[in-house]
Design a protein around this motif. Sequence first.
Motif, PDB file in Angstrom:
ATOM      1  N   TYR A 136      -6.003  -3.221 -16.954  1.00  0.00           N
ATOM      2  CA  TYR A 136      -4.759  -2.454 -17.107  1.00  0.00           C
ATOM      3  C   TYR A 136      -4.907  -1.076 -16.446  1.00  0.00           C
ATOM      4  CZ  TYR A 136      -1.147   0.325 -19.433  1.00  0.00           C
ATOM      5  OH  TYR A 136      -0.104   1.167 -19.693  1.00  0.00           O
ATOM      6  N   ALA A 137      -6.034  -0.424 -16.744  1.00  0.00           N
ATOM      7  CA  ALA A 137      -6.264   0.911 -16.178  1.00  0.00           C
ATOM      8  C   ALA A 137      -6.287   0.834 -14.651  1.00  0.00           C
ATOM      9  CB  ALA A 137      -7.574   1.493 -16.701  1.00  0.00           C
ATOM     10  N   PHE A 138      -6.948  -0.204 -14.125  1.00  0.00           N
ATOM     11  CA  PHE A 138      -7.025  -0.329 -12.668  1.00  0.00           C
ATOM     12  C   PHE A 138      -5.652  -0.548 -12.047  1.00  0.00           C
ATOM     13  CE2 PHE A 138      -6.902  -3.328  -9.121  1.00  0.00           C
ATOM     14  CZ  PHE A 138      -7.308  -2.447  -8.136  1.00  0.00           C
ATOM     15  N   TRP A 139      -4.877  -1.508 -12.568  1.00  0.00           N
ATOM     16  CA  TRP A 139      -3.600  -1.835 -11.929  1.00  0.00           C
ATOM     17  C   TRP A 139      -2.601  -0.690 -12.065  1.00  0.00           C
ATOM     18  CZ3 TRP A 139      -3.509  -5.084  -8.268  1.00  0.00           C
ATOM     19  CH2 TRP A 139      -4.345  -6.205  -8.277  1.00  0.00           C
ATOM     20  N   ALA A 140      -2.637  -0.007 -13.190  1.00  0.00           N
ATOM     21  CA  ALA A 140      -1.744   1.145 -13.353  1.00  0.00           C
ATOM     22  C   ALA A 140      -2.073   2.200 -12.297  1.00  0.00           C
ATOM     23  CB  ALA A 140      -1.881   1.732 -14.746  1.00  0.00           C
ATOM     24  N   TYR A 141      -3.351   2.412 -12.095  1.00  0.00           N
ATOM     25  CA  TYR A 141      -3.821   3.385 -11.106  1.00  0.00           C
ATOM     26  C   TYR A 141      -3.487   2.921  -9.689  1.00  0.00           C
ATOM     27  CZ  TYR A 141      -7.702   4.733  -7.968  1.00  0.00           C
ATOM     28  OH  TYR A 141      -8.474   5.108  -6.900  1.00  0.00           O
ATOM     29  N   PHE A 142      -3.705   1.645  -9.417  1.00  0.00           N
ATOM     30  CA  PHE A 142      -3.488   1.099  -8.081  1.00  0.00           C
ATOM     31  C   PHE A 142      -2.006   1.217  -7.687  1.00  0.00           C
ATOM     32  CE2 PHE A 142      -2.442  -2.521  -5.327  1.00  0.00           C
ATOM     33  CZ  PHE A 142      -3.358  -2.351  -4.303  1.00  0.00           C
ATOM     34  N   VAL A 143      -1.137   0.708  -8.558  1.00  0.00           N
ATOM     35  CA  VAL A 143       0.298   0.714  -8.249  1.00  0.00           C
ATOM     36  C   VAL A 143       0.823   2.152  -8.224  1.00  0.00           C
ATOM     37  CG1 VAL A 143       2.579  -0.054  -9.011  1.00  0.00           C
ATOM     38  CG2 VAL A 143       0.612  -1.584  -9.235  1.00  0.00           C
ATOM     39  N   GLY A 144       0.525   2.878  -9.303  1.00  0.00           N
ATOM     40  CA  GLY A 144       1.019   4.252  -9.415  1.00  0.00           C
ATOM     41  C   GLY A 144       0.496   5.130  -8.303  1.00  0.00           C
ATOM     42  N   GLY A 145      -0.778   4.983  -7.981  1.00  0.00           N
ATOM     43  CA  GLY A 145      -1.405   5.823  -6.968  1.00  0.00           C
ATOM     44  C   GLY A 145      -0.814   5.580  -5.589  1.00  0.00           C
ATOM     45  N   LEU A 146      -0.625   4.307  -5.243  1.00  0.00           N
ATOM     46  CA  LEU A 146      -0.092   4.008  -3.915  1.00  0.00           C
ATOM     47  C   LEU A 146       1.352   4.486  -3.779  1.00  0.00           C
ATOM     48  CD1 LEU A 146      -1.536   0.482  -3.009  1.00  0.00           C
ATOM     49  CD2 LEU A 146      -2.128   2.693  -2.026  1.00  0.00           C
ATOM     50  N   VAL A 147       2.149   4.267  -4.819  1.00  0.00           N
ATOM     51  CA  VAL A 147       3.538   4.739  -4.759  1.00  0.00           C
ATOM     52  C   VAL A 147       3.554   6.262  -4.648  1.00  0.00           C
ATOM     53  CG1 VAL A 147       5.727   4.896  -5.999  1.00  0.00           C
ATOM     54  CG2 VAL A 147       4.447   2.755  -6.018  1.00  0.00           C
ATOM     55  N   PHE A 148       2.703   6.896  -5.440  1.00  0.00           N
ATOM     56  CA  PHE A 148       2.612   8.366  -5.395  1.00  0.00           C
ATOM     57  C   PHE A 148       2.262   8.833  -3.981  1.00  0.00           C
ATOM     58  CE2 PHE A 148      -0.129  12.153  -5.778  1.00  0.00           C
ATOM     59  CZ  PHE A 148       0.787  13.040  -6.325  1.00  0.00           C
ATOM     60  N   PHE A 149       1.318   8.159  -3.365  1.00  0.00           N
ATOM     61  CA  PHE A 149       0.884   8.614  -2.035  1.00  0.00           C
ATOM     62  C   PHE A 149       1.998   8.479  -1.006  1.00  0.00           C
ATOM     63  CE2 PHE A 149      -1.138   8.548   2.071  1.00  0.00           C
ATOM     64  CZ  PHE A 149      -2.027   9.608   1.954  1.00  0.00           C
ATOM     65  N   THR A 150       2.821   7.424  -1.143  1.00  0.00           N
ATOM     66  CA  THR A 150       3.848   7.206  -0.125  1.00  0.00           C
ATOM     67  C   THR A 150       4.893   8.320  -0.102  1.00  0.00           C
ATOM     68  OG1 THR A 150       5.120   5.877  -1.675  1.00  0.00           O
ATOM     69  CG2 THR A 150       3.669   4.677  -0.172  1.00  0.00           C
ATOM     70  N   THR A 151       4.933   9.153  -1.133  1.00  0.00           N
ATOM     71  CA  THR A 151       5.926  10.234  -1.143  1.00  0.00           C
ATOM     72  C   THR A 151       5.740  11.177   0.048  1.00  0.00           C
ATOM     73  OG1 THR A 151       4.515  11.561  -2.589  1.00  0.00           O
ATOM     74  CG2 THR A 151       6.237  10.233  -3.645  1.00  0.00           C
ATOM     75  N   ILE A 152       4.522  11.232   0.589  1.00  0.00           N
ATOM     76  CA  ILE A 152       4.271  12.119   1.735  1.00  0.00           C
ATOM     77  C   ILE A 152       5.082  11.681   2.957  1.00  0.00           C
ATOM     78  CG2 ILE A 152       2.263  10.842   2.612  1.00  0.00           C
ATOM     79  CD1 ILE A 152       2.189  14.584   2.507  1.00  0.00           C
ATOM     80  N   PHE A 153       5.410  10.384   3.021  1.00  0.00           N
ATOM     81  CA  PHE A 153       6.163   9.886   4.176  1.00  0.00           C
ATOM     82  C   PHE A 153       7.660  10.193   4.075  1.00  0.00           C
ATOM     83  CE2 PHE A 153       2.535   6.850   3.718  1.00  0.00           C
ATOM     84  CZ  PHE A 153       1.809   7.350   4.783  1.00  0.00           C
ATOM     85  N   PHE A 154       8.106  10.591   2.915  1.00  0.00           N
ATOM     86  CA  PHE A 154       9.533  10.841   2.697  1.00  0.00           C
ATOM     87  C   PHE A 154       9.831  12.316   2.417  1.00  0.00           C
ATOM     88  CE2 PHE A 154       8.476   6.547   1.255  1.00  0.00           C
ATOM     89  CZ  PHE A 154       9.256   5.804   2.126  1.00  0.00           C
ATOM     90  N   GLY A 155       8.825  13.162   2.616  1.00  0.00           N
ATOM     91  CA  GLY A 155       9.020  14.587   2.348  1.00  0.00           C
ATOM     92  C   GLY A 155       9.175  14.900   0.864  1.00  0.00           C
ATOM     93  N   LEU A 156       8.747  13.949   0.019  1.00  0.00           N
ATOM     94  CA  LEU A 156       8.919  14.130  -1.422  1.00  0.00           C
ATOM     95  C   LEU A 156       7.617  14.462  -2.129  1.00  0.00           C
ATOM     96  CD1 LEU A 156      11.358  11.217  -2.333  1.00  0.00           C
ATOM     97  CD2 LEU A 156      11.769  13.659  -2.607  1.00  0.00           C
ATOM     98  N   ALA A 157       6.554  14.628  -1.344  1.00  0.00           N
ATOM     99  CA  ALA A 157       5.250  14.865  -1.977  1.00  0.00           C
ATOM    100  C   ALA A 157       5.243  16.241  -2.643  1.00  0.00           C
ATOM    101  CB  ALA A 157       4.157  14.782  -0.923  1.00  0.00           C
ATOM    102  N   PRO A 158       4.479  16.384  -3.717  1.00  0.00           N
ATOM    103  CA  PRO A 158       4.351  17.695  -4.358  1.00  0.00           C
ATOM    104  C   PRO A 158       3.904  18.735  -3.339  1.00  0.00           C
ATOM    105  CG  PRO A 158       3.187  16.004  -5.592  1.00  0.00           C
ATOM    106  CD  PRO A 158       3.678  15.359  -4.338  1.00  0.00           C
ATOM    107  N   ASN A 159       4.361  19.970  -3.526  1.00  0.00           N
ATOM    108  CA  ASN A 159       4.065  20.989  -2.513  1.00  0.00           C
ATOM    109  C   ASN A 159       3.718  22.346  -3.135  1.00  0.00           C
ATOM    110  OD1 ASN A 159       6.533  21.520  -3.528  1.00  0.00           O
ATOM    111  ND2 ASN A 159       7.666  21.418  -1.603  1.00  0.00           N
TER     112      ASN A 159
END
Lengths: 855, 119
Positions: A136-159
Amino acid sequence: MNVPETQKSFGRDGSEFPNPLPRPKDELQKLKRAWEPPRGLSFITAVNNTYVGQWYVGTAFLFFVLAGILSLIMRAQLAAPESDLVSHSLYNQLFTMHGTVMMFLFAVPAVEAASVYLLPNMQAARDLPFPRLSAYAFWAYFVGGLVFFTTIFFGLAPNSGWFMYPPLSSLKYSPADNADWWLLGIGFIEISAIAGAIEIIVGVMKTRAVGMSLDKMPIYSWAMLVFAAMIIVGFPAIILGTLLLELERAFDWPFFIAERGGDPLLWQHLFWFFGHPEVYIIFIPATGMVSMIVPAMAQTPLVGYRFIVLALVATGFLSFGLWVHHMFATGLPKMSLSFFSAASTAVAVPSGIQVFAWIATIASGRMNLTTPSLFIIGFLFIFTLGGLTGVMVAMAPFDWQAHDTYFIVAHLHYVLIGGMVFPLFAAFYYWVPVASTRALSECVGRWVFGLMFVGVNVTFFPMHITGLIGMPRRVYTYPVGMGWDELNLISTVGAFMIAAGVALFIYDMIRNFRPTLDDNAGNVWNAGTLEWLPNSNYGTRTIPVVKSREPLWDQPGLADDVDAGRYYLPGTVTGGRETLVTSPFDARPQYILQVPGPGWQPFLAAVFTAAFFLLLTVKAVILSAICGVLALGFVIWWLWETDLGPIRPPADIGGGLTVPVYVTGSMNHSWWAMIALMVVCGMIFTCLVFSYLFLWLVNPASWPPSGTVMPGFLPGSTAGGLYVASAILVAVASRHLRGDDRRSPSSVPLLLAGAVVLLATGSTLDLWTHWQTALSPSAHAYGAAVYGIIAFQILFVGTSVIMGLYTIARWLAGKLDSVRRATFDNTMLFWYYTVGQGTAGLLVVYGFPKLVGGA
Amino acid sequence: MTRRRFWQVFMMLCGFIIWAVQFTLIYGATSTTCALEVAETRLLGIGIVPAVIAAVTLAAFLCTAGVLTYALREHRRLQSGNAGVTDIFLSQAAILISAFSIAAIVWQGLPALILPACA
């Protein structure tokens, strides 16, 4: 259970082994069948550490590479003055994401991932005690982490920087969703880290080889124990901080808004109470790895084992006294700063103890200059330099000069790359033969080391100078003629050298890493610890008896005897997955833990948990709520299949030992996990009370603000009375549920139902009382703090109510009786905690303003 | 965990727990008195902040010294008897940790002798 006080001695000196040879023909087949991984698409439902550990490490490394690419873009931008390769707004996102991803998605997950894979092997357990929790910990991290990272491609990443300081990160100055991605995305990934930490604590304490008492425990296990304890104490502060900041951004509760009684410094306290221990949280597992690798490379036992244990525990404690050294420039009183300065210098002592112990070990043996050795030497050099500049910035006057300059960038990269990345690469080269049919290339490894070592120094050493001559951090460009041009160019060249080293490592992995379950490369380093025993998906064939810290060196023939089935638990006694639980101090066999196998529930629960948080970020509230309910549903389905009870009588595991297949109470592994969870909850609540008191100190003359109507004591004491009454009902239900006769009296669900009603009523009364006084959570920090405590309690009451109803459902389904009662015990522990927290919260909310004379 | 084991672990960690309590109290006292602007109050001619820090540090020092004495005595007793290796290990750890904690506690209290409370 008939386990003697002292462990019987087995060996080749004529004494018998726990189990005789030859073993029954189908014994190994049954064991293999029980641990067979799922096939086809179901493969992703695998939960055991051999799979989840490798996926976890791989994903963490992916984030290392991704965050590294971000840093290369930054270095390319800074290679020359007045460059316009990237805009300032993208640069802000790049440095925020680089720090965030490296710290939250690479460093902590990487060391946790390595331990998911290594700990069971090192302790000769078949798996960690909660494999589905790991999954559970792994998949939550895997899915959440990848989605979080993709925000950089949309100008939505934390700044707003990886530490997200308000007011910059507040709604006023960061109105877009970028900050919410950080707060919700990272907040929930920390829940994943806490799940992993609880797993590690129970795994280290309860699933060790027989005879592996505390004094024989591998240093790596000690390091992971301290690491996990630090996570459950340190991470709650940032979880609370993110909650408060998100409450402020979403609902205008002014915890950090100075005009309405809040204080941005509160965020800094909460962040750095987590943030500084975080450095040690990633450093300590790395030292654990070093303490395992150095003896193998020097072919001699580790010098100063007890001193290293002292150093690990000391670091664990002292690192919580350092957080303000990140706040030296905030204007706090000098005396306060000096306490943290003192602790900051004191923490260098345990680090020094470890460094000297490693040097002594190297000196007392014959160090083979292999690739892992080179990375260890590189670690010692780079980390020591980082430690020295650390002592410099621990001095407040120096820190005031260097604060927010490139000197700090140099220092922190020397510490983090030296203290964590180099040991991790040493670990890759050292432990790959456990998981692969082939070891990595020594020749390529030397090039990897050379490029990385030179690259790190070329990149970061000049930054000391760049910083000292005035270049600030986090600037996207700089004018010509400041004297920074050449130094920045050198740093950029160095960064690309590191990248070349990492690329070469990836090439080496592609060429040589061949994952295997049964046919690994073997003990290529002639190491002395148990992870080098022959193993498979089920871990080692039998659970050995350990007599020293390096059993493979001191017990000749151990590998063959373990693999032949001579030691404990050579097959499966329940027909399913299981591992032997041993006592936490002396490692005597206690019981057989029935380990849950593959299932879709942890995977789906993780995906929907991630969806719940991520959809909340983009304000898709209804969809998010649906995902939250689904996640909860899958968790309940997952739990429903656990707590199997004594499905067979106590089993013979060999050597005349008969142990049960089910226990309850303080011996049970889930009891330990629940205690660890309560520590987490208690720390969050403590941080919340700290926040309340901090805000009072900011507003001592208006606590509560004038015009606030304070509720009388009656509603508060009534709510407290209802809480306590609910706890009494649970205690009575527990009393009714005692006995060895598997009784299941109907009074139990009735008492639990009564407790549910009382607890929920108490919490509702508390909320209603304050609402009636027209206290607003958004008018002043006082209201925000009061409603913060109430809301937190409502969250716990809600959880307790769900647990109570779930326990009643198990009684109705015939899955709860006086012997099979682990579920009830867990609910009971959590209930008591909720009542204790609620009572303490009432005392603060109703009593404190009167105590300080504000009402 | 048996009561004996719980006690042994507690004694092992006691030095650092005392350090943590000392740290919390002296930092809390300094922050609170400075924020409430009562740090200039004097007790027997000594500022309230240095007085509190000195008192807390002395108490912490004495408690940890007591733990160290107990741990040394316990270690001698275990070595002369037929104690298990885990017991001896825990008592050794208690000695090392409490000795280290004494140094940390004294070090932590030193700023009170040098610096003004709220400047």
